[in-house]
Design a protein around this motif. Structure first.
Motif, mmCIF file in Angstrom:
data_model
loop_
_atom_site.group_PDB
_atom_site.id
_atom_site.type_symbol
_atom_site.label_atom_id
_atom_site.label_comp_id
_atom_site.label_asym_id
_atom_site.label_seq_id
_atom_site.Cartn_x
_atom_site.Cartn_y
_atom_site.Cartn_z
ATOM 1 N N ALA D 153 0.635 -1.305 0.233
ATOM 2 C CA ALA D 153 0.144 -0.058 -0.058
ATOM 3 C C ALA D 153 0.589 1.406 -0.452
ATOM 4 N N ALA D 154 2.418 1.284 0.807
ATOM 5 C CA ALA D 154 2.683 2.618 0.907
ATOM 6 C C ALA D 154 3.481 2.418 -0.579
ATOM 7 N N VAL D 155 3.776 1.727 -1.257
ATOM 8 C CA VAL D 155 4.537 1.617 -2.740
ATOM 9 C C VAL D 155 3.719 2.077 -3.980
ATOM 10 N N GLY D 156 2.713 1.458 -3.879
ATOM 11 C CA GLY D 156 1.384 2.113 -4.485
ATOM 12 C C GLY D 156 0.976 3.481 -3.799
ATOM 13 N N SER D 157 0.614 4.057 -2.548
ATOM 14 C CA SER D 157 0.550 5.395 -2.938
ATOM 15 C C SER D 157 1.408 6.248 -3.468
ATOM 16 N N TYR D 158 3.154 5.904 -3.494
ATOM 17 C CA TYR D 158 4.374 7.061 -3.644
ATOM 18 C C TYR D 158 3.790 6.431 -5.062
ATOM 19 N N ASP D 162 -0.486 10.363 -8.653
ATOM 20 C CA ASP D 162 -0.891 11.451 -9.007
ATOM 21 C C ASP D 162 -2.043 10.704 -10.616
ATOM 22 N N ILE D 163 -2.039 9.282 -10.468
ATOM 23 C CA ILE D 163 -2.737 8.348 -11.075
ATOM 24 C C ILE D 163 -3.912 8.119 -11.151
ATOM 25 N N TRP D 168 -5.597 4.934 -4.808
ATOM 26 C CA TRP D 168 -4.357 5.473 -4.340
ATOM 27 C C TRP D 168 -3.720 6.966 -3.357
ATOM 28 N N GLY D 169 -4.461 7.240 -3.546
ATOM 29 C CA GLY D 169 -4.805 8.880 -2.350
ATOM 30 C C GLY D 169 -3.609 8.448 -1.572
#
Lengths: 269, 269, 269, 269
Positions: D153-158, D162-163, D168-169
């Motif tokens: 989730a952390a990697v996804g957010s980073y 912006d996509i 992924w906010g």
């Protein structure tokens, strides 16, 4: 010809391998005919199916009569669930239906003839019987699952009714929606919709999915364990002719008694 | 050089570790080539694949010939399903196809060369053999599953044909739709559509899902149990050199007889 | 203070319960900080995380140094995969990154600090070790699964490339599409599209789903059986102090020999 | 009437089969009422439910009082989690709620009355207890699963913030999205979106699905094995009256000592 002689002759017919195969063949033809009717058929083929219908109905009536007469004890005949099922299928398809409204119903009833495949093949009968035997064990897990569904459906109706009446309008609709959520079918659409009003409602879905998955898993494991145990018992029964440790224990004790007596009998040197 | 000498030399070649690795390498290259062809290739690379194709075909022909000649008993060669499979793959890819229409077919046939990977690696062969052995046991459950599908598809066609001919037009289409429902793929769309005309049709889907899930589960459990049992037997075979309780029982009985005889032999004091 | 004395003191520090808990606390804080950074933070909180970052980096460097010095045999330190992992995570996060381009990478590297949670909790380490041990057994099933994917992807690319290049454009895209089909994710959309050109293409999807489900099931059952067996062996090892049937057999034989000798010794009456 | 006499009379009432069935009936009626309220009711039926509500609340209060007084040792009453649960449900539904805002809350609290079904049926209580007992064992697997979710989730957010900020906010949203991916719910839509910016992001989803499926599988297998073991132990306990191999060993040793002594006692011939 006496009734006795006829009964014996029919019993021989019933147990005849060729006759058995012919019954299976008629059931397969009946199944194929049911499938064929779902296609647009030319007039010729259509009238052929009507003739076939009559033949199959008459043949099934004949076959069930043979089996009934061949049975020595008439009372036992209806004790078998499979015989009752076969008779019902035959009798219901005998009811003449002229009404075009009822034509659909008549067709549906004939579909159940395919189930005679199950009643005629012994291996399938064994399979169904073992499935039915496993059901009562699962009764309480199913009840628990139903209670979980009911509570969540009630809460869902109270909270989300105004958000989407189609999905949450009443408790029945809510249970259908929850079943959909349980199968993971577009469940996020349902969730995102309610999260707009209740941002924390993901907790509702999350806990529901965990509880039902956990209960379902428990059910599956329950079946596995009970099947294994039965297998175990069957194996144990097979080896039951082997002496147990208990038997050996008795034998050794008897032996000790014998040696003891021998020692008393022997003169001290 | 006599035929005998050649046969021995080829047998040595066949069992040569380097040769075996080279065969695996050629199969991998052939697989990579098949994958590469799915991309847009520059002219140079394209002509390279044509050369490779010829080389691989010739090499596979050579390899199967070596194995055939190396086999002492020619009749046994085709008794192994894997040899038959390898020969088929090689022979079919030898057929010259000029026709551009057939070019696609030629490509597809070459894809099956990748399956030679399975026939060349012993561990994969064992795996496939054990999978194939598990299949017949499942025969009756699959038949039951098919009967369930057939009955529901017939009912679905009769009832829902006019609602959506694309999904329920005939029994074949209905079975495809039911397979989709079984995989939970957008099944609620199918359900909501029919519920507009038949509000109770959720019962149709619900019972279908329960029956197929239950039968499928039964199949899985069947495999698990049979695999476990085999494991059990294999273990039992390993410990079969240990004496059984039966053996001990016999020994103790003999001992008792000996003590009894001894007691008779000893003078009463 | 000698090196020896320092080493002893650090070893005592390393094994100190309070120090261990403090390390876990720092890892948790580091994880929370990583999560907090995904939110829009006020300037104050943002500068706090920068300070925290430096503190955590320095503390982790300190902690790994303590563990390294406390290790009596320096060579053994890097024999443990967990120590290598911890050192890597610490070293990489030490690299100074000024470039804004690389800022994202620096952040990603810090995420792996959360994995130190696994290396610090013994129970999780045992869990991961047992998972890794189960992997090689599954190697061949995974290879088989890959071959099935590869063959179907090649065929899919050849046949369906022109229908939908996005899904079937090359073998990599096709494998991705097939993985999607395997997870039942909108697979009917993919199927209906190709069925318009190749009406029989449902066979392609059906066989693929059956093969992969079957192979996957086999893998799962493989794990279950191997886990059970290990459990079985562990139990057998626990009861190994109990005499075996073999031991009893020997004892009874000795007894028989003794009785036999006694019988010879006794005068015939 | 003394308190003693009343207590005895209430104990008899509590254990009365008819009273037990009546309690179950009231719970079922209360469940049905909760369901009925989700439908649009005519004014008459609506006022009926209000009366029912009062009756059920009073009856539940009466029933819990009976059980409390019937309990010989008052302290033991609240040691049972089920009694605490029942008391809580009853007490909370006694709080008078006039405020229309809180009316929804009052309704929700009453839904939990259905859970009394679980506390009143012994078989369901056993089921829940066994489910709760299985939970702690799974603790570490759940923790591992959470760590995997957190890191991804952390990697996804980073990477993907912006996509699609909706998915992924922040780390909480990302975890929800990953849960959706884990249930295979329209996960390809999520994937295709990020693959437009990061073409290699399929690796992110692929590894996530493999890791979580593997960990989940491990959890399931863990439950199966622990359930089997318990079953095994229960069986072993049942057969514990049978002598063990150890017992037999002792007996044979004693026998040998007896024969040895007998041999010494017998005069050499």
């Amino acid at each position: 010809m006496t009734y006795q002689a006829m009964q014996e002759r029919l019993l021989r017919l019933k147990n005849n391998r060729a006759f058995e195969l012919f019954v299976v063949a008629v059931i397969i033809v009946s199944a194929l005919e049911i499938g064929a009717k779902t296609y647009e058929l030319p007039t010729f083929a259509y009238s052929l199916t009507s003739v076939l219908d009559v033949f199959i109905t008459v043949f099934f009536l004949f076959e069930i009569t043979v089996r009934f007469i061949a049975e020595p004890n008439k009372k036992d005949f209806f004790k078998s669930g499979w015989n009752v099922f076969d008779t019902l299928v035959v009798v219901v398809s005998l009811i003449p239906i002229q009404d075009s409204e009822m034509a659909l119903l008549a067709r549906l009833v004939r579909v159940f003839r395919v189930l005679r495949m199950v009643s005629i093949i012994p291996e399938l009968r064994v399979l169904i019987n073992s499935l039915l035997k496993a059901l009562p064990q699962l009764g309480y897990v199913v009840l628990l699952l139903f209670i979980i569904f009911y509570i969540y459906a009630a809460v869902g109706s109270y909270l989300f009714k105004d958000i989407n009446p189609f999905l949450w309008g009443n408790i029945a609709r809510s249970m259908l929606t929850l079943f959909r959520v349980m199968t993971f079918e577009d469940w996020t659409d349902v969730q995102y919709e309610t999260m707009e009003i209740y941002p924390m409602s993901w907790l509702y879905y999350m806990t529901f999915i965990f509880l039902t998955t956990f209960a379902f898993l428990n059910m599956v494991i329950g079946i596995v364990v009970s099947v294994m145990e039965e297998e175990h018992k069957r194996e144990a029964a097979l080896t039951s002719t082997e002496p147990t440790l208990d038997d050996l224990h008795c034998e050794i004790k008897e032996l000790k008694a014998m040696v003891k007596q021998l020692a008393e009998q022997t003169p001290k040197s």
